[in-house]
Design a protein around this motif. Sequence first.
Motif, PDB file in Angstrom:
ATOM      1  N   ARG A   1     -30.564  28.203  17.518  1.00  0.00           N
ATOM      2  CA  ARG A   1     -29.465  28.890  16.864  1.00  0.00           C
ATOM      3  C   ARG A   1     -29.599  30.410  16.988  1.00  0.00           C
ATOM      4  NH1 ARG A   1     -25.967  28.012  11.696  1.00  0.00           N
ATOM      5  NH2 ARG A   1     -24.882  29.939  12.022  1.00  0.00           N
ATOM      6  N   GLY A   2     -28.484  31.051  17.332  1.00  0.00           N
ATOM      7  CA  GLY A   2     -28.472  32.511  17.382  1.00  0.00           C
ATOM      8  C   GLY A   2     -28.908  33.097  18.711  1.00  0.00           C
TER       9      GLY A   2
ATOM     10  N   GLU B   1     -27.292  18.934  19.464  1.00  0.00           N
ATOM     11  CA  GLU B   1     -28.743  19.050  19.230  1.00  0.00           C
ATOM     12  C   GLU B   1     -29.567  18.638  20.449  1.00  0.00           C
ATOM     13  OE1 GLU B   1     -28.485  16.762  15.469  1.00  0.00           O
ATOM     14  OE2 GLU B   1     -30.018  18.155  14.802  1.00  0.00           O
TER      15      GLU B   1
ATOM     16  N   ARG C   1     -12.927  24.138  20.503  1.00  0.00           N
ATOM     17  CA  ARG C   1     -13.212  23.779  19.110  1.00  0.00           C
ATOM     18  C   ARG C   1     -12.674  24.902  18.224  1.00  0.00           C
ATOM     19  NH1 ARG C   1     -17.176  20.153  16.809  1.00  0.00           N
ATOM     20  NH2 ARG C   1     -17.778  20.835  14.752  1.00  0.00           N
ATOM     21  N   PRO C   2     -12.062  24.568  17.117  1.00  0.00           N
ATOM     22  CA  PRO C   2     -11.478  25.644  16.291  1.00  0.00           C
ATOM     23  C   PRO C   2     -12.546  26.453  15.549  1.00  0.00           C
ATOM     24  CG  PRO C   2     -11.136  23.503  15.246  1.00  0.00           C
ATOM     25  CD  PRO C   2     -11.780  23.232  16.575  1.00  0.00           C
ATOM     26  N   GLN C   3     -12.210  27.700  15.322  1.00  0.00           N
ATOM     27  CA  GLN C   3     -12.970  28.597  14.432  1.00  0.00           C
ATOM     28  C   GLN C   3     -14.418  28.856  14.811  1.00  0.00           C
ATOM     29  OE1 GLN C   3     -11.287  27.920  10.184  1.00  0.00           O
ATOM     30  NE2 GLN C   3     -11.276  25.984  11.228  1.00  0.00           N
ATOM     31  N   ILE C   4     -14.699  28.957  16.111  1.00  0.00           N
ATOM     32  CA  ILE C   4     -16.059  29.379  16.486  1.00  0.00           C
ATOM     33  C   ILE C   4     -15.994  30.575  17.455  1.00  0.00           C
ATOM     34  CG2 ILE C   4     -17.289  27.234  16.008  1.00  0.00           C
ATOM     35  CD1 ILE C   4     -17.170  26.604  19.017  1.00  0.00           C
ATOM     36  N   PRO C   5     -15.255  31.638  17.086  1.00  0.00           N
ATOM     37  CA  PRO C   5     -15.203  32.793  17.995  1.00  0.00           C
ATOM     38  C   PRO C   5     -16.589  33.393  18.193  1.00  0.00           C
ATOM     39  CG  PRO C   5     -14.318  33.374  15.834  1.00  0.00           C
ATOM     40  CD  PRO C   5     -14.540  31.883  15.826  1.00  0.00           C
TER      41      PRO C   5
ATOM     42  N   GLU D   1     -28.462  36.397  13.008  1.00  0.00           N
ATOM     43  CA  GLU D   1     -27.046  36.573  13.331  1.00  0.00           C
ATOM     44  C   GLU D   1     -26.250  36.902  12.069  1.00  0.00           C
ATOM     45  OE1 GLU D   1     -24.995  32.790  14.312  1.00  0.00           O
ATOM     46  OE2 GLU D   1     -26.997  31.971  14.507  1.00  0.00           O
TER      47      GLU D   1
ATOM     48  N   ARG E   1     -19.075  32.110  19.609  1.00  0.00           N
ATOM     49  CA  ARG E   1     -20.162  31.128  19.548  1.00  0.00           C
ATOM     50  C   ARG E   1     -20.039  30.116  20.686  1.00  0.00           C
ATOM     51  NH1 ARG E   1     -20.529  33.967  15.237  1.00  0.00           N
ATOM     52  NH2 ARG E   1     -22.116  33.490  13.673  1.00  0.00           N
TER      53      ARG E   1
ATOM     54  N   VAL F   1     -25.502  31.008  20.371  1.00  0.00           N
ATOM     55  CA  VAL F   1     -25.633  29.546  20.292  1.00  0.00           C
ATOM     56  C   VAL F   1     -25.440  29.071  18.851  1.00  0.00           C
ATOM     57  CG1 VAL F   1     -27.274  27.641  20.513  1.00  0.00           C
ATOM     58  CG2 VAL F   1     -27.110  29.369  22.307  1.00  0.00           C
ATOM     59  N   LEU F   2     -24.634  28.034  18.708  1.00  0.00           N
ATOM     60  CA  LEU F   2     -24.367  27.442  17.395  1.00  0.00           C
ATOM     61  C   LEU F   2     -24.632  25.941  17.493  1.00  0.00           C
ATOM     62  CD1 LEU F   2     -22.954  27.917  14.539  1.00  0.00           C
ATOM     63  CD2 LEU F   2     -20.914  27.050  15.636  1.00  0.00           C
ATOM     64  N   PRO F   3     -25.528  25.411  16.666  1.00  0.00           N
ATOM     65  CA  PRO F   3     -25.780  23.973  16.772  1.00  0.00           C
ATOM     66  C   PRO F   3     -24.596  23.151  16.270  1.00  0.00           C
ATOM     67  CG  PRO F   3     -27.480  25.077  15.468  1.00  0.00           C
ATOM     68  CD  PRO F   3     -26.368  26.043  15.638  1.00  0.00           C
ATOM     69  N   ILE F   4     -24.278  22.116  17.006  1.00  0.00           N
ATOM     70  CA  ILE F   4     -23.279  21.147  16.557  1.00  0.00           C
ATOM     71  C   ILE F   4     -24.061  19.857  16.344  1.00  0.00           C
ATOM     72  CG2 ILE F   4     -21.170  19.872  17.190  1.00  0.00           C
ATOM     73  CD1 ILE F   4     -20.566  22.811  16.943  1.00  0.00           C
ATOM     74  N   TYR F   5     -23.971  19.342  15.140  1.00  0.00           N
ATOM     75  CA  TYR F   5     -24.775  18.159  14.818  1.00  0.00           C
ATOM     76  C   TYR F   5     -23.987  16.903  15.142  1.00  0.00           C
ATOM     77  CZ  TYR F   5     -27.363  21.810  12.554  1.00  0.00           C
ATOM     78  OH  TYR F   5     -28.052  22.977  12.328  1.00  0.00           O
ATOM     79  N   GLY F   6     -24.619  15.985  15.812  1.00  0.00           N
ATOM     80  CA  GLY F   6     -23.936  14.745  16.163  1.00  0.00           C
ATOM     81  C   GLY F   6     -24.594  14.128  17.373  1.00  0.00           C
TER      82      GLY F   6
ATOM     83  N   PHE G   1     -22.089  15.934  10.310  1.00  0.00           N
ATOM     84  CA  PHE G   1     -23.228  15.362  11.050  1.00  0.00           C
ATOM     85  C   PHE G   1     -22.789  14.413  12.166  1.00  0.00           C
ATOM     86  CE2 PHE G   1     -25.605  16.986   7.404  1.00  0.00           C
ATOM     87  CZ  PHE G   1     -26.607  17.640   8.089  1.00  0.00           C
TER      88      PHE G   1
END
Lengths: 260, 451
Positions: A250-251, A240, A229-233, B58, A235, A184-189, B442
């Motif tokens: 996260r993680g 939030e 989404r680019p560059q999140i292999p 991680e 993940r 899991v990777l948080p995406i803020y927004g 953000f």
Amino acid sequence: MLAGNLAEFPFPSLVGALMNAGRTGRLRITPLFLEAEVYLQGGQVVHAAVRTGGRSLEGEEALDLLVGLKRAPFAFEPEVLPPHATLLGGLAVPARLAQAQSAWEGLALPPDWGYALRLPREGKEVELGAESLGVLTQVEGKRIAEVLVAPGVLRLARVLHTLLQMGALEAVPKVDLPPTELLVLPIYGAGSGVAYVDEGLYGEWARAIRHAFRLKLLDKEVGIEVRPRPQIPGRLGLLEEDLRRLRLRRGDRVRVVPEV
Amino acid sequence: MDILALNEHLNRVVYGFPAKLVYLLVGIYLVVFQIRWFHAPLRMMRVTFSETFGALRERAYAFGGQITPYQATMVALSATLGTGHLLGMLSAVLLGGPGAVFWMWMGYFFGTGTKFAEATLAVHFRRRFADGSVSGGPMYYLSRGLPRLRFLGHLFAFFAAIAAFGIGNLSQAGAVGGALAPLGAPPALVGLFLALLVGVVLGGGIVWVARFAQVVVPLKLLLFLVAVGPLLILYGGQIPQALALVFQAAFTPEAALGGAAGYSLFAALNAGLGRGIFANEAGLGSAAIAHAQAQVDHPVRQGFWGVAEMLVSFLVTSLTALAFLASGLWRQGGGAAEAAQALFQSHPLGGVVLALTVAVFALGTMVSWGFYGEEAAAFLLGEGVRWPYRLAFATLAFVGPLGGLEAFLAISDTLNGLMALPNLLGLVLLGGVVGRLVYGFFRGEPWIPPR
């Protein structure tokens, strides 16, 4: 050897051409999830058979089914003799083909008969006849091809068409992809209800499914919209709000699988 | 004016009080106007912890690429956590009094913005090569982000490539030799060991440097705890008074400490800010070279690791200062080396633990600085310079413990300070890019690398 696809050369025209040329041999049609053979002898159609799983059809019923196939690879192997005869040949075959063709013309089934049938996720009230209800109770989870390979092909096709049109059934690709473990990777927004996976993985799934799909979080038994989404292999990006809702942080490792 | 006199003059300028104010102002500009920390301070703190310490489990998982964000931070920390955190901190307290600690904290707080911006820009403007490797740092963000001022990138690379030989090598090797000499280690043998170690680790490229840093940084922290922990316990009763003294002496040292102590507000400010700026290297741009190596989906994520680097550095300097203040030994004055000896006399393990800690701190700094210098040299002269640079670095590592080359050391010290000149200018000019990246991060926007 004559080979091609029914998308360019429809089945009735193909059989008609072989009959007119007075050919002997075997016409093999091999869409996914079906196996079909049509035998000709001296320009006469003498045998037709269709198989899928443990079910099969022969003779005129098989011809009825094959007329409805909109796309499938075919190959004609000359000089192959039939195991036995199930059709009488003569003018009866072109007549049957013409009759089946006109029946199929009024029907709108998905061109890919590998699609599975299921009850819609958001059900609505519909009124069904006894025949439709009988079919409906037996088709859940089956592929269209499996349903149609049964006596009364045209009748079944008509019922399926009606059920699909009414929204009592929906046809979706059968997804059989293995679960993927992601961190899991948080995406803020702002916002919620959207998960992000690496564009490489998304592309892999999209190529395999070829249909709109969602993501199912297996451990949470939750479905969620998925976007690349680019560059999140490796993940799984979650907003939030969704992290809070799903009690993830996260993680955390989650197993996900795309679902249609 | 001969070159050494010129160097001395320049050295006074780059490490002088006005220069420290510039560092501080750049930090304030970035924290307040670009990163906009005070816009939502609690959220920023929460995200910082979530993105760094919260992501420790991680640490072995990259986003593809050669090293993980955690490893990149370890390389940066390996360089940052140097002897300046121990002896330098004692020296700052001796020069500026307890109030210096407060001003050091101020330097750290605003320096955090500088470090955040450096790490973010380093990832944003880094260059990716066909084999998947990357290079970045101030030389890249200055030349790619400010195309009309490309020379700033070259200037930075020049200063960094030479400074690495002195401040990052000779000084550190000398510190290792000096620390181990009382334990009976012959300087030539120490030099040989350092040369071999540095040569082998640098020879393996960033992957080996990162693996080394991953071991040496926890070792540094462990040794530090073994060294300072017992002192904190021993003087635990005096810590509240020491803390109170830090705040009292920050603004009115004369009143807090008595005029006889000779400490002034300027001395506290000057010594404190100096530690708060130079101990953590924020503004020098060096750590950005390491942060650029991290494979992340968004540069701002690495920016938070820059903040974590500052937090660790902050804890080490602060605990050292508190132990020293609580011991009361700072009132005796004198030099940092004597003060350290006096402080560790009451340690159960005696001076051995100090010697080992100083040696390991210097060793880690050395390897990371070797990598920084190599990257800077490769930027200036191309990939072919890597092996010659490594060999030259290893050779100087051998010379370090033997002593000598003072003139070169003095010049490289000035060049080290000069690295900040193009870097700080670049950070101000590229502050808007940092602000936009933070804003996009953000809002959940994906990162689009510049073409």
